[in-house]
Design a protein around this motif. Structure first.
Motif, PDB file in Angstrom:
ATOM      1  N   GLU A   1       0.659  -1.263  -0.121  1.00 37.43           N
ATOM      2  CA  GLU A   1      -0.017   0.299   0.409  1.00 37.43           C
ATOM      3  C   GLU A   1       0.983   0.733  -0.134  1.00 37.43           C
ATOM      4  O   GLU A   1       0.395   2.486  -1.046  1.00 37.43           O
ATOM      5  CB  GLU A   1      -0.678  -0.240   1.444  1.00 37.43           C
ATOM      6  N   GLU A   2       1.991   1.118   0.633  1.00 36.61           N
ATOM      7  CA  GLU A   2       2.948   2.624   0.497  1.00 36.61           C
ATOM      8  C   GLU A   2       3.404   2.826  -0.533  1.00 36.61           C
ATOM      9  O   GLU A   2       3.575   3.580  -1.080  1.00 36.61           O
ATOM     10  CB  GLU A   2       4.234   2.405   2.109  1.00 36.61           C
ATOM     11  N   LYS A   3       4.114   1.394  -1.525  1.00 41.68           N
ATOM     12  CA  LYS A   3       4.360   1.250  -2.735  1.00 41.68           C
ATOM     13  C   LYS A   3       3.011   2.149  -3.369  1.00 41.68           C
ATOM     14  O   LYS A   3       3.486   3.121  -4.647  1.00 41.68           O
ATOM     15  CB  LYS A   3       5.024   0.151  -2.594  1.00 41.68           C
ATOM     16  N   LEU A   4       2.655   1.678  -3.523  1.00 37.11           N
ATOM     17  CA  LEU A   4       1.136   2.354  -4.036  1.00 37.11           C
ATOM     18  C   LEU A   4       1.006   3.893  -4.550  1.00 37.11           C
ATOM     19  O   LEU A   4       0.840   3.802  -5.265  1.00 37.11           O
ATOM     20  CB  LEU A   4      -0.140   1.555  -4.506  1.00 37.11           C
TER      21      LEU A   4
ATOM     22  N   LEU B   1     -12.272  -4.542 -17.097  1.00 39.38           N
ATOM     23  CA  LEU B   1     -11.063  -5.741 -17.289  1.00 39.38           C
ATOM     24  C   LEU B   1     -11.102  -6.080 -15.598  1.00 39.38           C
ATOM     25  O   LEU B   1     -10.197  -7.455 -15.150  1.00 39.38           O
ATOM     26  CB  LEU B   1     -10.022  -5.201 -18.117  1.00 39.38           C
ATOM     27  N   GLY B   2     -11.670  -5.560 -14.326  1.00 45.16           N
ATOM     28  CA  GLY B   2     -11.141  -6.167 -13.311  1.00 45.16           C
ATOM     29  C   GLY B   2     -10.287  -4.613 -12.402  1.00 45.16           C
ATOM     30  O   GLY B   2     -10.313  -5.494 -11.216  1.00 45.16           O
ATOM     31  N   TYR B   3     -10.526  -3.645 -13.216  1.00 38.90           N
ATOM     32  CA  TYR B   3      -9.623  -2.601 -12.234  1.00 38.90           C
ATOM     33  C   TYR B   3     -10.459  -1.528 -11.967  1.00 38.90           C
ATOM     34  O   TYR B   3     -11.592  -1.549 -12.016  1.00 38.90           O
ATOM     35  CB  TYR B   3      -8.840  -2.147 -13.491  1.00 38.90           C
ATOM     36  N   LYS B   4     -10.123  -1.368 -10.474  1.00 41.23           N
ATOM     37  CA  LYS B   4     -10.719  -0.556  -9.250  1.00 41.23           C
ATOM     38  C   LYS B   4     -10.316   0.750  -9.113  1.00 41.23           C
ATOM     39  O   LYS B   4      -8.918   0.806  -8.974  1.00 41.23           O
ATOM     40  CB  LYS B   4     -10.820  -1.716  -8.369  1.00 41.23           C
ATOM     41  N   LEU B   5     -10.310   1.550  -9.233  1.00 42.28           N
ATOM     42  CA  LEU B   5     -10.283   2.915  -9.041  1.00 42.28           C
ATOM     43  C   LEU B   5      -9.886   2.775  -7.582  1.00 42.28           C
ATOM     44  O   LEU B   5     -10.331   2.444  -6.531  1.00 42.28           O
ATOM     45  CB  LEU B   5     -10.855   4.225  -8.874  1.00 42.28           C
ATOM     46  N   THR B   6      -8.642   3.164  -7.041  1.00 41.50           N
ATOM     47  CA  THR B   6      -8.197   3.497  -5.903  1.00 41.50           C
ATOM     48  C   THR B   6      -7.780   4.731  -5.441  1.00 41.50           C
ATOM     49  O   THR B   6      -7.761   4.723  -4.443  1.00 41.50           O
ATOM     50  CB  THR B   6      -6.480   2.526  -5.734  1.00 41.50           C
ATOM     51  N   ARG B   7      -6.932   5.671  -5.603  1.00 40.77           N
ATOM     52  CA  ARG B   7      -6.762   6.967  -5.277  1.00 40.77           C
ATOM     53  C   ARG B   7      -6.013   7.637  -6.525  1.00 40.77           C
ATOM     54  O   ARG B   7      -6.495   7.512  -7.638  1.00 40.77           O
ATOM     55  CB  ARG B   7      -5.390   6.797  -4.798  1.00 40.77           C
TER      56      ARG B   7
END
Length: 228
Positions: free
Chosen positions: A5-8, A212-218
């Motif tokens: 999570e920190e890397k993302l 395609l299965g991607y989700k908005l995260t930030r």
């Protein structure tokens, strides 16, 4: 240990600390890609960005600082903000199967010119020819020419970014991009890494990524600077 999570939250920084360390240039605690490869920079402490950016801008015409929430501090007498791109990050949650109808090939060094020319035709401005070295690129050929590609850009020990998804204007609306994103994502999963991608907020392609299965995260902001 730094979490995924920190890397993302700071993908450029951790890419240059891990998989892409060989491409790293460091000034005053800020990290930048060798400008022959890419023009992205990242930081942990925004108080480090003013002096670092003054040194890096002598090596490249312009450059991006990429950050989730932090705002770079810049010496406005030396550097000008050209634009700020309000972007977003998407992370694969569950890859949805796609029927592959086209022959998708792994591109090699002999394809560098074709990749460069296609990207600059569709998205002129920022792709460097040696950006091909950042990861694998895949393509679809029609009529003996490269008409659609997808590639890999930022990488850490935990994730790989899907990028450079472009289709020649004469070959759009045939599902090439969808098949290439799926194929590239599947290849990343084979490496036991997480596929991610970045795009502009409001981009119509977001709907395709979600299917395609991607989700908005930030949010992920891109600050484009140039020497004054």
């Amino acid at each position: 240990m730094v979490t995924l999570e920190e890397k993302l939250k700071n993908p450029v920084w951790y890419s240059l600390q891990e998989t892409h360390k060989k491409f790293r240039i460091e000034f005053d605690g800020a990290y930048f890609y060798n400008p022959e490869i890419n023009n992205f920079g990242a930081f942990l402490d925004e108080n480090k960005t003013a002096d670092a950016s003054k040194e890096y801008v002598d090596k490249t015409e312009n450059f991006f600082f990429v950050s989730e929430k932090q705002t770079p501090i810049i010496d406005s007498e030396k550097i000008v903000l050209q634009k700020k791109i309000n972007g977003c990050q998407m992370v694969l949650e569950n890859l949805v199967d796609v029927n592959i109808t086209e022959k998708i090939v792994l591109l090699t060094d002999k394809n560098i010119e074709e990749v460069y020319n296609l990207i600059w035709l569709v998205m002129p401005g920022f792709y460097q020819k040696k950006g091909f070295k950042m990861g694998n690129f895949y393509g679809i050929y029609k009529d003996n020419k490269l008409v659609a590609i997808s590639g890999q850009r930022m990488q850490t020990d935990d994730f790989i970014e899907v990028s450079s998804v472009v289709t020649h204007p004469d070959y759009t609306k045939r599902g090439f991009a969808k098949q290439l994103i799926y194929y590239t994502s599947k290849e990343i999963l084979k490496e036991n890494k997480l596929p991610i991608l970045h795009t502009n907020k409001g981009n119509l392609a977001i709907g395709i990524y979600e299917k395609l299965g991607y989700k908005l995260t930030r949010d992920m902001n891109w600050w484009l600077y140039a020497k004054k």
